[in-house]
Design an enzyme around this catalytic site. Structure first.
Site, short mmCIF file in Angstrom:
data_model
loop_
_atom_site.label_atom_id
_atom_site.label_comp_id
_atom_site.label_asym_id
_atom_site.label_seq_id
_atom_site.Cartn_x
_atom_site.Cartn_y
_atom_site.Cartn_z
N ARG A 95 -0.22 25.41 -30.59
CA ARG A 95 1.00 26.22 -30.47
C ARG A 95 2.26 25.44 -30.85
O ARG A 95 3.15 25.23 -30.06
CB ARG A 95 1.09 26.80 -29.06
CG ARG A 95 -0.17 27.55 -28.69
CD ARG A 95 -0.11 28.22 -27.37
NE ARG A 95 0.73 29.43 -27.45
CZ ARG A 95 0.99 30.18 -26.37
NH1 ARG A 95 0.53 29.84 -25.20
NH2 ARG A 95 1.75 31.26 -26.48
N ASP A 118 -4.17 39.16 -26.81
CA ASP A 118 -4.05 39.07 -25.35
C ASP A 118 -5.00 40.02 -24.64
O ASP A 118 -5.08 40.00 -23.42
CB ASP A 118 -2.61 39.37 -24.91
CG ASP A 118 -1.66 38.30 -25.38
OD1 ASP A 118 -0.44 38.52 -25.31
OD2 ASP A 118 -2.13 37.24 -25.82
N ARG A 168 0.69 34.42 -13.19
CA ARG A 168 1.70 34.30 -14.26
C ARG A 168 1.95 35.66 -14.92
O ARG A 168 3.02 35.92 -15.40
CB ARG A 168 1.20 33.33 -15.34
CG ARG A 168 1.03 31.91 -14.87
CD ARG A 168 0.81 30.98 -16.03
NE ARG A 168 1.84 31.17 -17.06
CZ ARG A 168 1.88 30.47 -18.19
NH1 ARG A 168 0.95 29.58 -18.44
NH2 ARG A 168 2.83 30.66 -19.07
N CYS A 199 -1.38 23.91 -25.08
CA CYS A 199 -1.80 24.59 -23.84
C CYS A 199 -3.28 24.90 -24.02
O CYS A 199 -3.87 24.63 -25.06
CB CYS A 199 -0.97 25.84 -23.61
SG CYS A 199 -1.48 27.22 -24.58
N LYS A 219 5.77 41.42 -19.26
CA LYS A 219 6.09 40.00 -19.12
C LYS A 219 6.67 39.46 -20.44
O LYS A 219 7.71 38.80 -20.44
CB LYS A 219 4.82 39.23 -18.79
CG LYS A 219 4.93 37.72 -18.94
CD LYS A 219 3.68 36.96 -18.56
CE LYS A 219 2.70 36.83 -19.68
NZ LYS A 219 2.98 35.81 -20.70
N ASN A 220 6.00 39.78 -21.56
CA ASN A 220 6.39 39.16 -22.83
C ASN A 220 7.64 39.78 -23.43
O ASN A 220 8.21 39.25 -24.38
CB ASN A 220 5.22 39.20 -23.81
CG ASN A 220 4.12 38.24 -23.36
OD1 ASN A 220 4.34 37.43 -22.45
ND2 ASN A 220 2.95 38.36 -23.95
C1 EPZ Z 1 3.47 35.35 -27.87
O1 EPZ Z 1 3.27 33.96 -27.92
C2 EPZ Z 1 2.99 35.80 -26.49
N1 EPZ Z 1 3.78 35.14 -25.47
C3 EPZ Z 1 1.51 35.45 -26.32
O2 EPZ Z 1 1.10 35.95 -25.07
C4 EPZ Z 1 0.72 36.15 -27.43
O3 EPZ Z 1 -0.64 35.78 -27.32
C5 EPZ Z 1 1.27 35.72 -28.80
O4 EPZ Z 1 2.68 36.03 -28.87
C6 EPZ Z 1 0.57 36.44 -29.94
O5 EPZ Z 1 0.71 37.82 -29.80
C7 EPZ Z 1 5.03 35.60 -25.20
O6 EPZ Z 1 5.50 36.55 -25.81
C8 EPZ Z 1 5.79 34.89 -24.12
P1 EPZ Z 1 3.02 33.31 -31.85
P2 EPZ Z 1 3.89 33.09 -29.15
O7 EPZ Z 1 4.21 32.48 -32.14
O8 EPZ Z 1 5.21 33.67 -29.52
C9 EPZ Z 1 0.95 29.80 -34.27
C10 EPZ Z 1 0.08 35.90 -22.96
O9 EPZ Z 1 -1.11 35.83 -22.64
N2 EPZ Z 1 2.34 29.30 -34.43
O10 EPZ Z 1 2.90 34.68 -32.42
O11 EPZ Z 1 3.80 31.67 -28.79
C11 EPZ Z 1 0.49 29.64 -32.83
O12 EPZ Z 1 -0.02 28.35 -32.62
C12 EPZ Z 1 0.63 35.03 -24.08
O13 EPZ Z 1 0.92 36.69 -22.45
C13 EPZ Z 1 2.56 28.24 -35.32
O14 EPZ Z 1 1.65 27.74 -35.95
O15 EPZ Z 1 2.82 33.44 -30.28
C14 EPZ Z 1 -0.56 30.70 -32.68
O16 EPZ Z 1 -1.80 30.21 -33.17
C15 EPZ Z 1 -0.41 34.05 -24.59
N3 EPZ Z 1 3.83 27.78 -35.46
C16 EPZ Z 1 -0.06 31.82 -33.60
O17 EPZ Z 1 0.91 31.23 -34.47
C17 EPZ Z 1 4.90 28.32 -34.78
O18 EPZ Z 1 6.04 27.87 -34.98
C18 EPZ Z 1 0.62 32.96 -32.84
O19 EPZ Z 1 1.73 32.41 -32.19
C19 EPZ Z 1 4.63 29.39 -33.89
C20 EPZ Z 1 3.35 29.87 -33.74
#
Ligand code: EPZ
Length: 422
Positions: free
Chosen positions: A123, A308, A400, A118, A22-23
């Site tokens: 996020r 995850d 999802r 969310c 998915k990701n």
């Molecule tokens: C991706 O989300 C995945 N989703 C998530 O999977 C996964 O949990 C996550 O990476 C971490 O591995 C997809 O790929 C579609 P991040 P993403 O940016 O890109 C903070 C699932 O269950 N952050 O690495 O949104 C954020 O709040 C989903 O399949 C900032 O602070 O994750 C979080 O605490 C859930 N500022 C942490 O970093 C930003 O600009 C990790 O976020 C971006 C992120």
């Protein structure tokens, strides 16, 4: 709303096919915006998130055809009509923000709604914005939308991210493929889904190196051409189903699974007393003894333990021998499955980002509620190993990220059925 009824039913045996990630698919799909030529994805998973991304791309004027029962996505963004990703779609799925980098790179402008919080955390998108501004974009927040523009095009730059954000890495790398000059992205995320995106971009003519390491270098090119790409296997679906025989006993082979996708997770399972063996067609998983033992977990960016899989691992620890401490370091609120597991008799204490789980002999079936995608499947796993019946409500969360979950688990002997909601 549908629910799922699971009844503890003893050891599992057989094979489960693992779908495309998915990701990975959610970042490969927006990559079509980078070229006016067609991009075709094979091995795409059949999930509601993919339908949401399809709707988003179509709202921009892209053509997206879902073929072969959804396993092939034929896309073309030759004639885009809009560069605005609307709140109505983005609020449903945060990954919609991955159109920002491609739109900015190809058209020099993009208007993308902030995703809003969310269930698992705030996020924000500050890391995305900082990276794109480093490439010369001007981005301002107005009425809940990010208004981004780069009238003269993007310029390559050296940029170090404050945190190895997966989405920010994807947006910045996609944008940099069409920037003038060279971009060096430091502290880049290393997830396999990013490696898969880079392999696809390279097929489209991008000049990129270092994917899978913390430093990715991109030489901008004038344009990208079309390509066909097979979506990488879903390591989170893989890890989730590896836990089924770990919790219920028996032996299950996960077709398409490769050890390289789940190295740290498999190491944890081995320490807990679960054997993981790579076969020519997948991964074979079985418990070494009657009951697993407690292990501690800390979630980290890849190659660390995946956030995850934290909820699913917690379900396993609920009936482990001993006490396990799970530390969630990626999201600020990702223990919502804990109170539901407690309803099933688990012994869990949550303090901030740490959950302490003291294993009990066996959980008891109960009505529980899914709160987010990965929590939903951890409750199903718990129900399969529990005594009696468990009803998991709000399974739209499940749809999802897990295709055909009932069929896949029934196929190895689970007693599980989907109950249509009124
Ligand atoms: C991706 O989300 C995945 N989703 C998530 O999977 C996964 O949990 C996550 O990476 C971490 O591995 C997809 O790929 C579609 P991040 P993403 O940016 O890109 C903070 C699932 O269950 N952050 O690495 O949104 C954020 O709040 C989903 O399949 C900032 O602070 O994750 C979080 O605490 C859930 N500022 C942490 O970093 C930003 O600009 C990790 O976020 C971006 C992120």
């Amino acid at each position: 709303m549908d629910s799922i009824l699971v009844t503890g039913n003893g050891p599992l045996n057989g094979q489960i096919p693992i779908a495309g990630a998915k990701n990975a698919c959610l970042t490969l799909m927006p990559a079509t915006l980078l070229s006016e030529e067609p991009l075709t994805l094979t091995n795409a998973p059949r999930l509601s998130d993919i339908k949401t991304m399809t709707a988003l791309l179509q709202s921009l004027g892209a053509e997206v055809s879902s073929l072969q029962d959804g396993q092939v996505l034929a896309m073309s963004s030759h004639d885009l009509t809009s560069q605005t990703a609307d709140y109505e779609i983005v609020r449903k799925m945060r990954a919609s923000n991955l159109v920002l980098g491609p739109l900015l790179a190809r058209f020099g402008q993009a208007v993308v709604s902030l995703p809003g919080g969310c269930a698992i955390g705030a996020r924000p998108m500050d890391l995305h914005v900082e990276g794109l501004e480093a490439l010369g974009a001007e981005i301002e927040l107005k009425d809940g939308y990010l208004h981004a523009k780069a009238p003269g095009g993007l310029e390559g730059a050296v940029h170090e991210m404050r945190f190895a954000s997966v989405g920010a890495t994807e947006n910045i790398v996609m944008a940099a493929t069409l920037a003038k000059g060279t971009t060096v992205l430091k502290n880049a995320a290393r997830e396999p889904e990013i490696v898969d995106l880079v392999e696809c971009l390279r097929k489209m003519g991008a000049q990129i190196s270092g994917e899978g390491t913390s430093t990715v270098e991109i030489q901008g090119v004038d344009r990208l051409h079309g390509a066909t790409h097979q979506v990488v296997t879903d390591r989170i679906e893989l890890g989730t189903y590896m836990l089924a025989p770990a919790m219920c006993g028996g032996e299950v082979e996960l077709l398409g699974g490769r050890m390289a996708l789940v190295e740290s997770f498999a190491a944890k399972l081995d320490a807990a007393g679960v054997k993981v063996e790579e076969t020519p067609i997948g991964l074979k998983v079985a418990r070494k003894n009657g009951r697993v033992n407690a292990v501690d977990v800390v979630t980290e960016p890849f190659p660390g333990f995946p956030t995850d899989l934290q909820a699913q691992m917690m379900a396993l620890m609920c009936t482990a021998e001993g006490t396990s401490v799970l530390e969630e370091r990626i999201f600020e609120n990702r223990f919502m499955h804990a109170p539901e597991l407690v309803r099933m008799g688990a012994n869990i204490e949550v303090h901030g980002g740490t959950a302490t789980v003291t294993g009990v002999e066996r959980l008891k079936g109960a009505p529980v509620m899914a709160t987010d995608l990965r929590a939903s499947v951890s409750l199903i796993l718990a129900g399969m190993a529990a005594e009696g019946e468990t009803t998991v409500s709000r399974v739209y969360h499940l749809d999802r990220g897990y295709e055909h979950v009932v069929r896949k688990l029934e196929g190895v002997g689970a007693k599980i059925e989907r109950i249509k909601g009124q």
